[in-house]
Write an enzyme that holds these catalytic residues in place. Structure first.
Site, PDB file in Angstrom:
ATOM      1  CB  ALA A  72      -0.918  -0.005   1.220  1.00  0.00           C
ATOM      2  N   GLY A 115       0.015  -4.689   1.183  1.00  0.00           N
ATOM      3  CA  GLY A 115      -1.284  -4.614   0.534  1.00  0.00           C
ATOM      4  C   GLY A 115      -1.311  -5.331  -0.798  1.00  0.00           C
ATOM      5  CD  GLU A 118      -3.230  -6.856   3.672  1.00  0.00           C
ATOM      6  OE1 GLU A 118      -3.687  -7.062   4.801  1.00  0.00           O
ATOM      7  OE2 GLU A 118      -2.941  -5.713   3.250  1.00  0.00           O
ATOM      8  CD  GLU A 138       1.383  -5.345   6.023  1.00  0.00           C
ATOM      9  OE1 GLU A 138       0.579  -5.330   5.080  1.00  0.00           O
ATOM     10  OE2 GLU A 138       2.081  -6.358   6.307  1.00  0.00           O
TER      11      GLU A 138
END
Length: 264
Positions: A72, A115, A118, A138
């Site tokens: 992300a 992300g 994910e 993360e």
């Protein structure tokens, strides 16, 4: 239909179709395909468009050979407060992938982190190149995955390995990902995307309604207790006997010929 690039302009993705397969390529090379709100909004808009297109049966999401997605975009979250994060719709995009009815395959090469990992996990299948590297880093930012990484990774590889991935930034090679059941197959860098498109084309060539209900039934296995899941499977199984494709498929089998699917 030949390979066609859409005439509609997108800022962060490239969209094309190859016969009955829709292909979405993340296109932020300077940021290693980092996922921000505009990118995810475009991605979900196209997935919904493909879902409504009777000419398409399956979708492939890919990035570049160097990076599917490095994660992300941290810049849009770095200074956010708890209240701002709760109000931000950004993480909701990952949940919205659950509502896409047609199968989605991630074609992953290079970095697939945070992300981006994910996003791949939220797809129905993953085809990886030999250079793919999967991880949820993360913890290095003082946070944990928020787009489903803790839940989907644990379901894919088991508790012990998921703990190491989430708590200690363990990265999985493509071969490890295959061994632990995270990906469907591994191919050379020069052919992983073609392999994913071929898999998508094979699926897109099958009975459309049965494919969509089959996807729904498998996903329910992760949401329901076994007895409830079995009941739901039986409901979907019986419902398919109301389709023209079921009659065509069984008639074609008896007559020893190829079925002509109508998606009805």
């Amino acid at each position: 239909m030949a390979d066609q690039t859409t005439s509609e302009a997108y800022e962060n993705i490239i969209v094309r179709r190859q016969n009955r397969v829709g292909i979405i390529q993340l296109n932020r090379p300077a940021a290693m395909n980092a996922l921000n709100s505009p990118t995810m909004a475009e991605l979900l808009a196209v997935l919904r468009q493909f879902d409504r297109d009777d000419g398409l049966g399956c979708t492939v999401i890919t990035g570049s050979d160097r990076a599917f997605s490095a994660g992300a975009d941290i810049k849009q979250m770095a200074q956010a407060s708890v209240v701002e994060m709760m109000a931000m719709p950004f993480l909701d995009y990952w949940d919205q992938l659950l509502h896409i009815r047609k199968p989605v395959i991630a074609a992953v090469s290079g970095w697939c982190l945070g992300g981006g990992c994910e996003l791949a996990l939220a797809c129905d299948m993953i085809v990886a190149s030999e250079t793919a590297r999967f991880g949820q880093p993360e913890i290095n930012l003082g946070i944990i995955p928020g787009g489903g990484g803790t839940q989907r990774m644990a379901r894919a590889v088991g508790k012990a390995l998921a703990m190491e991935i989430v708590l200690n930034d363990r990265r999985l090679t493509a071969d490890e990902a295959l061994r632990y059941g995270l990906v469907n197959r591994v191919a050379p860098v020069d052919s992983y995307l073609a392999e994913a498109i071929k898999l998508a084309a094979d699926i897109a060539g099958r009975a459309p309604v049965a494919v969509q209900l089959g996807k729904e039934a498998v996903n329910q296995a992760f949401e329901l207790l076994l007895t409830a899941g079995l009941r739901d499977e039986r409901r979907l199984f019986n419902a398919l006997f109301s389709t023209e494709d079921q009659k065509e498929g069984m008639t074609a089998f008896v007559e020893k010929r190829a079925a002509n699917w109508q998606g009805k």
